[in-house]
Design an enzyme around this catalytic site. Structure first.
Site, PDB file in Angstrom:
ATOM      1  N   CYS A 157      68.186   5.635  82.557  1.00 55.57           N
ATOM      2  CA  CYS A 157      69.309   6.195  81.796  1.00 55.57           C
ATOM      3  C   CYS A 157      70.495   5.246  81.697  1.00 55.57           C
ATOM      4  CB  CYS A 157      69.738   7.529  82.403  1.00 55.57           C
ATOM      5  SG  CYS A 157      70.114   7.454  84.167  1.00 55.57           S
ATOM      6  N   HIS A 250      77.255   7.479  81.464  1.00 55.43           N
ATOM      7  CA  HIS A 250      77.179   6.243  82.243  1.00 55.43           C
ATOM      8  C   HIS A 250      77.913   5.138  81.496  1.00 55.43           C
ATOM      9  CE1 HIS A 250      74.588   8.217  84.948  1.00 55.43           C
ATOM     10  NE2 HIS A 250      73.426   7.679  84.641  1.00 55.43           N
ATOM     11  N   THR A 334      72.279  12.100  80.112  1.00 55.34           N
ATOM     12  CA  THR A 334      71.208  13.099  80.077  1.00 55.34           C
ATOM     13  C   THR A 334      70.738  13.413  78.659  1.00 55.34           C
ATOM     14  OG1 THR A 334      72.719  15.007  80.128  1.00 55.34           O
ATOM     15  CG2 THR A 334      71.954  14.143  82.246  1.00 55.34           C
TER      16      THR A 334
END
Length: 356
Positions: A157, A250, A334
């Protein structure tokens, strides 16, 4: 149009919940199976997940009354589905075995897990970056002895907030990259409610993340040769990965050295024009990379939801005193980094005929 019947393995976890919401009323896929651990099996999804629902969107109506199956009930599940999205929480060895077991039953596996990312004939795909790696699928099917079943994996991710930014500049031959990632707690499947130790804190270690950050891009930038994908040996990456008190999103600070140094204008132009997909897909973005001129952008809270969480944000491009340039990247971990990225991969497989 008859939809492809799909299942979600690990449907009660954080990423599984994202799959459940993103697949609501999907034009290509119809969810027939939700599966989880043995302790959740035989329960209504809503009853099982009620106290563990972690995302803002409500449980979709279609999923509430589905009775959960045990992910190991493979013989029964494969009777109902043609494709499974895998988001199970197990050891890597267990994941490798169960994903291959589904594939060998002629079910396509689109995985969010890391277990098969370095299996030689399993493509690790960001659709806008390296969909050409799909061509290894035929070799994988030969190894597995399948007609239709195969495994495709979505990458880590965190690397999705910077790999596309560098890939857009590949013609300038980047060869040294230093990155630090600042990763949201949802990447650990947590919310602030069940992760109190992160409040007013930064944790300087995330198990396995630095290895993934340094090696997975080399497979994405590798070449298909015969029955395997060979890693790119022309690029070296050094990384540090920190867990920060952020719910979603992130961020990465990136420094890059090029063999052919571009100008700043050339970099921004490449970013602005990069990432167009040939096919019109439900989760395709109108613009893949958005560059912010404002020095205070991108910000996680403001910019993680670009294009429904599928866009990549960039900012603070400037010259570096050791490398050539440094900049900031941001992506929703996500959505783009997990369930949304895997779903976009499945949509592309569908459009390219790999699910026929």
């Amino acid at each position: 149009m008859e939809k492809i019947k799909v299942g979600i393995l690990g449907a009660t976890g954080y990423v599984g919940q994202r799959f459940v919401t993103l697949l609501d009323k999907h034009p290509y896929f119809e969810v027939k199976v939700l599966a989880a651990s043995e302790r959740s099996a035989s329960k209504r999804y809503e009853d099982s997940i009620r106290d563990r629902w972690k995302i803002e969107e409500k449980i979709p109506d279609y999923a509430k009354d589905i009775v959960l199956k045990d992910v190991y009930d493979i013989e029964e599940i494969v009777k109902e589905v043609d494709l499974v999205f895998s988001a199970v929480d197990m050891s890597k060895e267990e994941i490798r075995k169960i994903e291959e077991a589904y594939a060998k039953k002629d079910v396509v596996v689109v995985s969010n897990n890391s277990a098969h990312r370095f299996t030689l004939d399993v493509p690790v795909v960001i659709p806008e970056v390296n969909s050409d790696h799909f061509k290894i699928i035929e070799k994988q099917k030969e190894r597995l002895g399948t007609k239709k079943g195969f495994i495709v994996v979505k990458p880590n991710c965190s690397i999705q907030c910077y790999v596309p930014l560098i890939d857009a500049l590949r013609e300038y031959e980047p060869y040294l990259i230093s990155i630090s990632t600042y990763q949201a707690i949802s990447g650990a499947g947590k919310t602030f409610k069940d992760f109190p130790e992160i409040v007013d804190n930064i944790i300087p270690y995330i198990k396995g993340e630095e290895e993934k950050s340094e090696k997975e891009p080399l497979k994405i930038w590798g070449k298909v040769e015969g029955d395997r994908i060979v890693l790119n040996e022309d690029i070296t990456i050094s990384s540090q990965c920190l867990r920060v008190p952020v719910s979603e999103g992130h961020m990465a600070t990136v420094s890059v050295k090029f063999k052919k140094k571009p100008t700043m204008d050339e970099i921004i132009s490449k970013w602005n024009s990069y990432g167009a997909l040939e096919y019109d897909l439900p989760h395709k973005t109108d613009k893949f990379i958005t560059y912010f001129e404002d020095d205070f952008r991108p910000q996680t809270k403001l910019d993680r939801d670009l294009y429904g969480g599928m866009g990549i944000a960039a900012g603070r491009l400037r010259e570096d005193s050791i490398f050539d340039y440094k900049f900031i990247g941001l992506s929703h971990n996500t959505i783009r980094g997990a369930a949304g990225g895997a779903l976009l991969t499945a949509e592309l497989l569908y459009k390219m005929g790999y699910l026929d």
